[in-house]
Design an enzyme around this catalytic site. Structure first.
Site, short mmCIF file in Angstrom:
data_model
loop_
_atom_site.label_atom_id
_atom_site.label_comp_id
_atom_site.label_asym_id
_atom_site.label_seq_id
_atom_site.Cartn_x
_atom_site.Cartn_y
_atom_site.Cartn_z
N ARG A 227 0.84 -1.20 0.00
CA ARG A 227 0.00 0.00 0.00
C ARG A 227 0.88 1.25 0.00
O ARG A 227 2.09 1.19 0.20
CB ARG A 227 -0.91 0.01 1.24
CG ARG A 227 -0.13 0.10 2.55
CD ARG A 227 -1.03 0.49 3.71
NE ARG A 227 -0.34 0.39 4.99
CZ ARG A 227 0.51 1.30 5.47
NH1 ARG A 227 0.78 2.36 4.76
NH2 ARG A 227 1.07 1.13 6.65
N HIS B 75 -2.40 -1.12 13.55
CA HIS B 75 -3.75 -1.68 13.53
C HIS B 75 -3.90 -2.57 14.76
O HIS B 75 -2.97 -3.30 15.13
CB HIS B 75 -3.99 -2.52 12.28
CG HIS B 75 -3.87 -1.74 11.01
ND1 HIS B 75 -4.57 -0.59 10.77
CD2 HIS B 75 -3.11 -1.96 9.90
CE1 HIS B 75 -4.27 -0.13 9.58
NE2 HIS B 75 -3.37 -0.93 9.03
N GLY C 112 -4.47 4.37 3.27
CA GLY C 112 -3.46 3.92 2.31
C GLY C 112 -4.09 2.95 1.33
O GLY C 112 -4.80 2.02 1.74
N ILE D 121 4.46 4.08 8.14
CA ILE D 121 4.16 3.12 9.19
C ILE D 121 2.93 3.56 9.99
O ILE D 121 2.73 4.75 10.24
CB ILE D 121 5.36 2.93 10.13
CG1 ILE D 121 5.12 1.76 11.09
CG2 ILE D 121 5.68 4.22 10.89
CD1 ILE D 121 6.36 1.34 11.86
N THR D 122 2.10 2.60 10.36
CA THR D 122 0.95 2.88 11.21
C THR D 122 0.65 1.63 12.05
O THR D 122 1.32 0.61 11.92
CB THR D 122 -0.28 3.29 10.39
OG1 THR D 122 -1.31 3.77 11.27
CG2 THR D 122 -0.83 2.12 9.59
N CYS E 38 2.47 7.41 10.49
CA CYS E 38 2.47 7.89 9.10
C CYS E 38 3.69 8.76 8.79
O CYS E 38 3.69 9.52 7.82
CB CYS E 38 1.18 8.64 8.77
SG CYS E 38 -0.29 7.61 8.99
N ALA F 150 -6.24 6.64 9.51
CA ALA F 150 -5.14 6.53 8.55
C ALA F 150 -5.68 5.95 7.25
O ALA F 150 -6.65 5.20 7.23
CB ALA F 150 -4.04 5.63 9.12
#
Length: 463
Positions: free
Chosen positions: A289, A296, A359, A293-294, A388, A357
């Site tokens: 994607r 979940h 992507g 960085i994020t 992000c 977020a």
């Protein structure tokens, strides 16, 4: 030109006259930037350069007949032995000083031409906007455009109120009536009324808690199947929508703790950093994607639409805008003021706090990935990273904002927010969103079959 020779240096001064006020301003800015550039460490061996306007330099003030007003500027070069001791270097230095004089006037002419060109373009663009705003008697009320060229439909409040019935609890139903039209003015994402009439329905399936790797493989294989299904005509041409086996759908999931990174950072995160993140009790996965960085995890609603953009008359940019608007509309229905900020992907409740977020990945017009909305997420996970890749920004959950605003007594859990997101998605994209098992049993069966192959123990799904 005035030349003053001394034992250790040679000073070269020349003046230039500016016939117009614009020439003087452009010349002064150029010369000042030229002087400032000389201070860079990489060109410390270059001759010293000074610029003055109105008053001449000290070296020539004793001369008579010098002009002293706004129309004249003086440029001084201070040459040292390294610039003229060698004959070849001396010739080169003289040539470059002459070239500088010519370039100064050339720069002024080019800058004026560029400014005039930009002004004409801006005026033409402004006239287009004004002309679009003029009443058009030949267009029906329902087909009128806004100043940005987009269409809108009437009775938006009534349609939103009807679509919100029975969704998300009493608190969300009451808020929907007040906030549904607060953020999105019937955005059609640039599509005409005729195109809006032909949009296909989209199915949804709630997979519940799903491991991120499982969801990632599932999306890749479903996208591959959809592309094969869409381009199954002679010589890989498109098949009509009504003759395809699989349809558009939305996967709704909630992941165990996992940090994911976008394709631009593949292989760039050190092993020590990956181990540090994993030691927190989470996974680390690099994906295809967009974005940085994020995180979940539990309490976060993750929405993965698989949409064939050409059927919906959308480009990638408009599609991403639609996803942002879906979150904005969802937040508005919950009494949360949120916006998309240009240059900063995702949805924000303030200039520094991000609630969702975003992507996406698009292959042959088929989308995957999507957005993650923080409902009741524990923010401790986000404090371990720069979400992000945005320094000075932080993540926030709907629960935190709702409690702070006191706008709703019901907790915005994933289960409560899910129907609001689906209704907002339908509103923004202008199509029906129905249970996938009801809309397309074949697509529903393909999802279930792949899930069993990818995750043998099985995953509970709900509608």
């Amino acid at each position: 030109i005035y030349v003053q020779a001394q034992q250790d240096r040679v000073t070269v001064i020349f003046s230039t006259l500016f016939k117009e006020e614009v020439d003087r301003v452009l010349g002064k800015v150029f010369l000042q930037e030229f002087v400032d550039a000389r201070r860079q460490a990489s060109i410390q061996n270059a001759p010293q350069v000074f610029y003055s306007s109105r008053e001449p330099p000290l070296e020539i003030r004793h001369l008579s007949g010098l002009k002293q007003d706004e129309s004249v500027g003086y440029v001084s070069f201070v040459l040292f032995p390294r610039h003229f001791a060698d004959a070849e270097v001396r010739e080169k230095t003289i040539s470059q000083i002459q070239l500088f004089r010519d370039y100064l006037h050339y720069h002024i002419k080019c800058a004026k031409a560029y400014m005039h060109s930009r002004m004409r373009t801006r005026v033409q663009d402004f006239l287009k906007v004004i002309n679009r705003a003029k009443p058009d008697r030949s267009v029906a009320v329902a087909d009128k455009k806004t100043a940005t060229g987009r269409y809108f439909r009437p009775n938006f409040r009534q349609s939103v109120a009807a679509s919100s019935q029975g969704e998300g609890g009493e608190c969300f139903k009451s808020i929907a009536n007040g906030f549904a039209s607060a953020r999105i003015s019937q955005c059609t994402l640039g599509r005409t009324p005729a195109q809006l009439e032909t949009l296909p329905s989209i199915g949804y399936i709630n997979l519940g808690r799903v491991d991120y790797q499982t969801a990632l493989v599932l999306q890749k294989q479903l996208s591959r199947q959809r592309i094969s299904d869409i381009y199954a005509g002679p010589q890989n041409t498109r098949v009509e929508a009504g003759k395809r086996r699989l349809t558009d759908f939305i996967l709704l999931v909630e992941h165990p703790p996992v940090y994911t990174n976008g394709r631009r950072n593949h292989g760039k995160v050190s092993k020590d950093e990956i181990q540090r993140l994993q030691s927190l009790g989470s996974q680390y996965v690099e994906t295809n994607r967009g974005g940085e960085i994020t995180f979940h995890g539990p309490g976060q609603l993750v929405v993965y639409p698989s949409v064939y953009l050409r059927d919906h008359h959308l480009g990638t940019k408009c599609y991403v805008e639609g996803l942002e608007n879906t979150v904005v509309e969802t937040c508005a229905r919950l009494g949360v003021d949120a916006n998309a900020i240009r240059g900063f992907p995702g949805v924000w409740v303030s200039s520094t706090k991000k609630v969702a977020a975003l992507g996406t990945h698009v292959q042959k017009y088929v989308t995957s990935h999507g957005f993650a909305l923080n409902c009741t997420t524990d923010m401790k996970w986000f404090r371990q990273i720069v979400p992000c890749g945005l320094e000075g920004k932080s993540a926030v959950s709907l629960e935190q904002v709702v409690v702070q605003n006191g706008s709703c007594v019901e907790r915005p859990t994933v289960e409560a927010v899910t129907p609001v997101v689906l209704s907002s998605f339908a509103q923004v994209f202008g199509c029906q969103v129905r249970p996938l098992q009801e809309l397309s049993p074949a697509t529903f069966g393909a999802v279930q079959s792949l899930l069993q192959q990818i995750s043998p123990p099985g995953i509970q799904t709900s509608q």
